[in-house]
Design a protein around this motif. Sequence first.
Motif, PDB file in Angstrom:
ATOM      1  N   SER A 160     -15.272  10.618 -10.883  1.00 23.32           N
ATOM      2  CA  SER A 160     -15.843  10.632  -9.525  1.00 23.32           C
ATOM      3  C   SER A 160     -15.150  11.700  -8.684  1.00 23.32           C
ATOM      4  O   SER A 160     -14.117  12.253  -9.075  1.00 23.32           O
ATOM      5  CB  SER A 160     -15.708   9.251  -8.888  1.00 23.32           C
ATOM      6  OG  SER A 160     -14.359   8.846  -8.847  1.00 23.32           O
ATOM      7  N   ALA A 161     -15.715  11.966  -7.497  1.00 22.62           N
ATOM      8  CA  ALA A 161     -15.181  13.026  -6.630  1.00 22.62           C
ATOM      9  C   ALA A 161     -13.772  12.677  -6.169  1.00 22.62           C
ATOM     10  O   ALA A 161     -13.526  11.567  -5.709  1.00 22.62           O
ATOM     11  CB  ALA A 161     -16.087  13.168  -5.410  1.00 22.62           C
ATOM     12  N   SER A 162     -12.870  13.627  -6.302  1.00 19.45           N
ATOM     13  CA  SER A 162     -11.503  13.430  -5.789  1.00 19.45           C
ATOM     14  C   SER A 162     -10.770  14.753  -5.903  1.00 19.45           C
ATOM     15  O   SER A 162     -11.328  15.729  -6.416  1.00 19.45           O
ATOM     16  CB  SER A 162     -10.743  12.369  -6.593  1.00 19.45           C
ATOM     17  OG  SER A 162     -10.196  12.940  -7.755  1.00 19.45           O
ATOM     18  N   LYS A 175     -15.330  17.591  -5.989  1.00 20.35           N
ATOM     19  CA  LYS A 175     -14.792  16.996  -4.765  1.00 20.35           C
ATOM     20  C   LYS A 175     -15.598  17.357  -3.521  1.00 20.35           C
ATOM     21  O   LYS A 175     -16.070  18.478  -3.362  1.00 20.35           O
ATOM     22  CB  LYS A 175     -13.348  17.462  -4.568  1.00 20.35           C
ATOM     23  CG  LYS A 175     -12.817  17.031  -3.239  1.00 20.35           C
ATOM     24  CD  LYS A 175     -11.337  17.025  -3.160  1.00 20.35           C
ATOM     25  CE  LYS A 175     -10.888  16.728  -1.753  1.00 20.35           C
ATOM     26  NZ  LYS A 175     -11.607  15.664  -1.086  1.00 20.35           N
ATOM     27  N   THR A 176     -15.690  16.415  -2.610  1.00 22.34           N
ATOM     28  CA  THR A 176     -16.481  16.579  -1.384  1.00 22.34           C
ATOM     29  C   THR A 176     -16.151  17.890  -0.658  1.00 22.34           C
ATOM     30  O   THR A 176     -14.985  18.178  -0.372  1.00 22.34           O
ATOM     31  CB  THR A 176     -16.210  15.412  -0.422  1.00 22.34           C
ATOM     32  OG1 THR A 176     -16.371  14.189  -1.145  1.00 22.34           O
ATOM     33  CG2 THR A 176     -17.162  15.460   0.761  1.00 22.34           C
ATOM     34  N   ASN A 202     -21.254  11.964   0.580  1.00 20.78           N
ATOM     35  CA  ASN A 202     -20.123  11.051   0.749  1.00 20.78           C
ATOM     36  C   ASN A 202     -20.256  10.376   2.114  1.00 20.78           C
ATOM     37  O   ASN A 202     -20.024  10.987   3.148  1.00 20.78           O
ATOM     38  CB  ASN A 202     -18.808  11.824   0.626  1.00 20.78           C
ATOM     39  CG  ASN A 202     -17.610  10.905   0.651  1.00 20.78           C
ATOM     40  OD1 ASN A 202     -17.768   9.684   0.769  1.00 20.78           O
ATOM     41  ND2 ASN A 202     -16.421  11.468   0.556  1.00 20.78           N
ATOM     42  N   LYS A 235     -23.128   8.032  -1.868  1.00 19.83           N
ATOM     43  CA  LYS A 235     -21.868   7.369  -2.264  1.00 19.83           C
ATOM     44  C   LYS A 235     -21.418   6.480  -1.104  1.00 19.83           C
ATOM     45  O   LYS A 235     -21.181   6.955   0.015  1.00 19.83           O
ATOM     46  CB  LYS A 235     -20.813   8.437  -2.537  1.00 19.83           C
ATOM     47  CG  LYS A 235     -19.378   7.919  -2.645  1.00 19.83           C
ATOM     48  CD  LYS A 235     -18.940   7.781  -4.075  1.00 19.83           C
ATOM     49  CE  LYS A 235     -17.492   7.378  -4.234  1.00 19.83           C
ATOM     50  NZ  LYS A 235     -16.634   8.507  -4.482  1.00 19.83           N
ATOM     51  N   ILE A 272     -18.098   2.342  -5.767  1.00 22.41           N
ATOM     52  CA  ILE A 272     -17.722   2.401  -4.360  1.00 22.41           C
ATOM     53  C   ILE A 272     -16.645   3.478  -4.136  1.00 22.41           C
ATOM     54  O   ILE A 272     -15.991   3.919  -5.091  1.00 22.41           O
ATOM     55  CB  ILE A 272     -17.140   1.040  -3.861  1.00 22.41           C
ATOM     56  CG1 ILE A 272     -15.938   0.643  -4.720  1.00 22.41           C
ATOM     57  CG2 ILE A 272     -18.185  -0.023  -3.821  1.00 22.41           C
ATOM     58  CD1 ILE A 272     -15.158  -0.569  -4.209  1.00 22.41           C
ATOM     59  N   ASN A 273     -16.454   3.822  -2.877  1.00 19.06           N
ATOM     60  CA  ASN A 273     -15.347   4.694  -2.502  1.00 19.06           C
ATOM     61  C   ASN A 273     -14.062   3.841  -2.393  1.00 19.06           C
ATOM     62  O   ASN A 273     -14.104   2.638  -2.625  1.00 19.06           O
ATOM     63  CB  ASN A 273     -15.650   5.370  -1.160  1.00 19.06           C
ATOM     64  CG  ASN A 273     -14.997   6.744  -1.073  1.00 19.06           C
ATOM     65  OD1 ASN A 273     -13.811   6.886  -1.379  1.00 19.06           O
ATOM     66  ND2 ASN A 273     -15.746   7.750  -0.672  1.00 19.06           N
ATOM     67  N   SER A 281      -7.263   2.558  -4.149  1.00 19.47           N
ATOM     68  CA  SER A 281      -8.087   2.801  -5.351  1.00 19.47           C
ATOM     69  C   SER A 281      -7.378   2.220  -6.570  1.00 19.47           C
ATOM     70  O   SER A 281      -6.240   1.782  -6.498  1.00 19.47           O
ATOM     71  CB  SER A 281      -8.297   4.297  -5.538  1.00 19.47           C
ATOM     72  OG  SER A 281      -7.057   4.953  -5.731  1.00 19.47           O
ATOM     73  N   GLY A 282      -8.074   2.237  -7.689  1.00 16.87           N
ATOM     74  CA  GLY A 282      -7.494   1.736  -8.940  1.00 16.87           C
ATOM     75  C   GLY A 282      -7.712   0.249  -9.120  1.00 16.87           C
ATOM     76  O   GLY A 282      -8.538  -0.373  -8.440  1.00 16.87           O
ATOM     77  N   GLY A 301     -11.809   1.004  -9.665  1.00 19.46           N
ATOM     78  CA  GLY A 301     -10.935   0.111 -10.406  1.00 19.46           C
ATOM     79  C   GLY A 301     -11.002   0.211 -11.909  1.00 19.46           C
ATOM     80  O   GLY A 301     -10.403  -0.607 -12.612  1.00 19.46           O
ATOM     81  N   ALA A 357     -14.424   7.239 -12.935  1.00 15.63           N
ATOM     82  CA  ALA A 357     -13.086   6.808 -12.508  1.00 15.63           C
ATOM     83  C   ALA A 357     -12.386   7.966 -11.822  1.00 15.63           C
ATOM     84  O   ALA A 357     -12.768   9.130 -12.007  1.00 15.63           O
ATOM     85  CB  ALA A 357     -12.274   6.360 -13.717  1.00 15.63           C
ATOM     86  N   THR A 358     -11.383   7.632 -11.032  1.00 14.55           N
ATOM     87  CA  THR A 358     -10.461   8.637 -10.487  1.00 14.55           C
ATOM     88  C   THR A 358      -9.026   8.246 -10.818  1.00 14.55           C
ATOM     89  O   THR A 358      -8.324   8.947 -11.534  1.00 14.55           O
ATOM     90  CB  THR A 358     -10.644   8.788  -8.964  1.00 14.55           C
ATOM     91  OG1 THR A 358     -11.814   9.559  -8.722  1.00 14.55           O
ATOM     92  CG2 THR A 358      -9.458   9.527  -8.333  1.00 14.55           C
ATOM     93  N   THR A 359      -8.587   7.076 -10.318  1.00 13.63           N
ATOM     94  CA  THR A 359      -7.178   6.694 -10.474  1.00 13.63           C
ATOM     95  C   THR A 359      -6.748   6.675 -11.942  1.00 13.63           C
ATOM     96  O   THR A 359      -5.615   7.021 -12.269  1.00 13.63           O
ATOM     97  CB  THR A 359      -6.953   5.322  -9.809  1.00 13.63           C
ATOM     98  OG1 THR A 359      -7.348   5.452  -8.443  1.00 13.63           O
ATOM     99  CG2 THR A 359      -5.503   4.906  -9.849  1.00 13.63           C
TER     100      THR A 359
HETATM  101  C1  FMN Z   1      -6.747  11.045  -3.966  1.00 19.88           C
HETATM  102  C2  FMN Z   1      -8.189  10.682  -3.901  1.00 19.88           C
HETATM  103  C3  FMN Z   1      -9.116  11.555  -3.325  1.00 19.88           C
HETATM  104  C4  FMN Z   1     -10.463  11.204  -3.239  1.00 19.88           C
HETATM  105  N1  FMN Z   1     -11.365  12.081  -2.686  1.00 19.88           N
HETATM  106  C5  FMN Z   1     -12.673  11.749  -2.626  1.00 19.88           C
HETATM  107  C6  FMN Z   1     -13.626  12.653  -2.124  1.00 19.88           C
HETATM  108  O1  FMN Z   1     -13.312  13.767  -1.712  1.00 19.88           O
HETATM  109  N2  FMN Z   1     -14.927  12.268  -2.077  1.00 19.88           N
HETATM  110  C7  FMN Z   1     -15.350  11.042  -2.540  1.00 19.88           C
HETATM  111  O2  FMN Z   1     -16.540  10.743  -2.501  1.00 19.88           O
HETATM  112  N3  FMN Z   1     -14.455  10.167  -3.033  1.00 19.88           N
HETATM  113  C8  FMN Z   1     -13.137  10.492  -3.094  1.00 19.88           C
HETATM  114  N4  FMN Z   1     -12.240   9.609  -3.644  1.00 19.88           N
HETATM  115  C9  FMN Z   1     -12.717   8.283  -4.090  1.00 19.88           C
HETATM  116  C10 FMN Z   1     -13.003   8.225  -5.603  1.00 19.88           C
HETATM  117  O3  FMN Z   1     -14.078   9.050  -5.967  1.00 19.88           O
HETATM  118  C11 FMN Z   1     -13.342   6.790  -6.035  1.00 19.88           C
HETATM  119  O4  FMN Z   1     -14.512   6.398  -5.374  1.00 19.88           O
HETATM  120  C12 FMN Z   1     -12.246   5.796  -5.707  1.00 19.88           C
HETATM  121  O5  FMN Z   1     -10.969   6.350  -5.966  1.00 19.88           O
HETATM  122  C13 FMN Z   1     -12.399   4.515  -6.520  1.00 19.88           C
HETATM  123  O6  FMN Z   1     -12.321   4.778  -7.897  1.00 19.88           O
HETATM  124  P1  FMN Z   1     -10.982   4.524  -8.771  1.00 19.88           P
HETATM  125  O7  FMN Z   1     -10.567   3.130  -8.517  1.00 19.88           O
HETATM  126  O8  FMN Z   1     -11.395   4.819 -10.173  1.00 19.88           O
HETATM  127  O9  FMN Z   1      -9.957   5.499  -8.292  1.00 19.88           O
HETATM  128  C14 FMN Z   1     -10.892   9.953  -3.731  1.00 19.88           C
HETATM  129  C15 FMN Z   1      -9.958   9.086  -4.325  1.00 19.88           C
HETATM  130  C16 FMN Z   1      -8.629   9.432  -4.406  1.00 19.88           C
HETATM  131  C17 FMN Z   1      -7.656   8.472  -5.053  1.00 19.88           C
END
Ligand code: FMN
Length: 518
Positions: free
Chosen positions: A121-123, A146-147, A266, A303, A329-330, A358-359, A391, A411-413
């Motif tokens: 996902s975007a990050s 990323k956004t 976003n 999103k 979700i964000n 997150s995570g 998560g 996923a991101t985390t």
């Molecule tokens: C450091 C960081 C930066 C993030 N930046 C963005 C972003 O720019 N745009 C967006 O839509 N979500 C952003 N996210 C949210 C993630 O895309 C994701 O929705 C959120 O972390 C939940 O997923 P996870 O539990 O797998 O981390 C970001 C998350 C983290 C941790």
Amino acid sequence: MYSDIRLAPLLQEMKTRAGKIPRLAVLINVDERTLRMWFSKSEDQLRRLHQDSVEQIVNGATSLGIRVELFSQGPPLWDGSKSYEENLQLDPGPPPDLSHPQRDHRISFLGRKIASPFGASASVLTSTSLRVRFLARTGADVIVYKTVRSSRMKPHPFPNLFDCSDITPELDPDQRRPPEIRVGEESDTFRPVYGKIDRYGMPCPAPEIWGPDFAASKRELGPNQLLILSIVGTAGKDASDDELIRDFVKVGEYAVGAGAEVLELNLSCPNRSGPESVLFRNPRLVVRICHELGKLRVKLLLKIGFLRGKELREFFLETASHVDGYSAINTVPVVALRDGQGAPVPAWGAPGLQAGLSGKPILRCGLRCVQELAKTREQERATKALIGVGGVTTPMDVKTYLDSGADVVQATTAFFIDPYFAMRVRNFLDARLSSSRLTAEEEADAARFSWSRACGDLEKELGGNPATLRAIRDAALQDFVEWEGRHNSAVGLGVRRPESTPSIDDFKNRIRAKLSKH
Ligand SMILES: Cc1cc2nc3c(=O)[nH]c(=O)nc-3n(C[C@H](O)[C@H](O)[C@H](O)COP(=O)(O)O)c2cc1C
């Protein structure tokens, strides 16, 4: 010597290669019981194995043709101890050569063929073409860049990112106010496996930088991979809706000029205070934005932050005819505290400032939101794409999201914990493609997952006093031990398991039945 090898995923990969546990046991010269016990241990517990056992595992892995270095901690994709700008210059290095080719799952998504239903996902981890290359080559097939904004935006002041501690609870989707979360820097106590909290504020380089970098990122994709571009409008705190819409169109035009074919809007950012940060609570304005962006003839995804119940259903009903799908979700807004002199202090200086959790702690919130979206989609017979995020930290979580109705899971985390996470998810999904039947361990994992959810639900429904809680836990434990006994003896006999893995509701009904007999 092997201190940075991740033994749990290495053992899983060995099992996939060897086919069966008894064969693997012979190969690495341990008795079958010991090997089964290793499979039930967490990474932390496995780390406490004797050095000669670890050596046996590593030698066995090598003899199976596994590149053990792919199971090391891997190169960090982002370093939270460095600033945002320093990190943008950081190169994670070339992606690894995979030890075997990944399978093509031929998923149909947004009218395209996609190699697998998994991605990133975007990050910040998807903010440069070098990172996108790394993720795509390790098996993330649907990546959201990323956004980006219509002009440069600096991040909030450093530090921007913390890890959570092992006392961080999994958030309850029904709880109104999320708890305050403890964060810190000591790596013994605070780790990304327990969750992360960020407060970057959606920074962004100028379009003259991100435009060419997005185009370069697209060129890094393999066959049947998709890169989506996440965008957000920028407007001052007191700006009118029209100003925000105009800026969304401006960034949308840049995005299309850079080669984007799918845009993800976003609509939620827990750590900004502008009108763009809670758009997911304003479906009317979202519809107006989508109406204008629709003229660009690109596919649109929304999103959203965590919503449930009536508010989520109404958001879907109001926006669905204007978009191609949803991503949920964000991060979840929380207040973070760190150790101060004597008492905890706000992690970001000022009291009450929100940051995004997150995570692992947000898994239940993400799943709930996706389940409800999938239900409404079915009720309305609306063919909308659904990306499940939030998560995911194990391959099993990916399966749970897919079973909950997500078309693609991201996923991101998890990539902060393990940069090679995509590879492990792909190995898991690929193994399932070869045999649609679950292995005995996967059945046990799935049952454990459903059982613990069932316990949590029942404690909430029936709990209240300590005696009831104790009775629920005793009945639940007895039920699981009974299930496990039947399962183990069926596995031991080598027969196909007669009963399918119990669902959350199955466990709830059986525990209730036991309670009523007492
Ligand atoms: C450091 C960081 C930066 C993030 N930046 C963005 C972003 O720019 N745009 C967006 O839509 N979500 C952003 N996210 C949210 C993630 O895309 C994701 O929705 C959120 O972390 C939940 O997923 P996870 O539990 O797998 O981390 C970001 C998350 C983290 C941790």
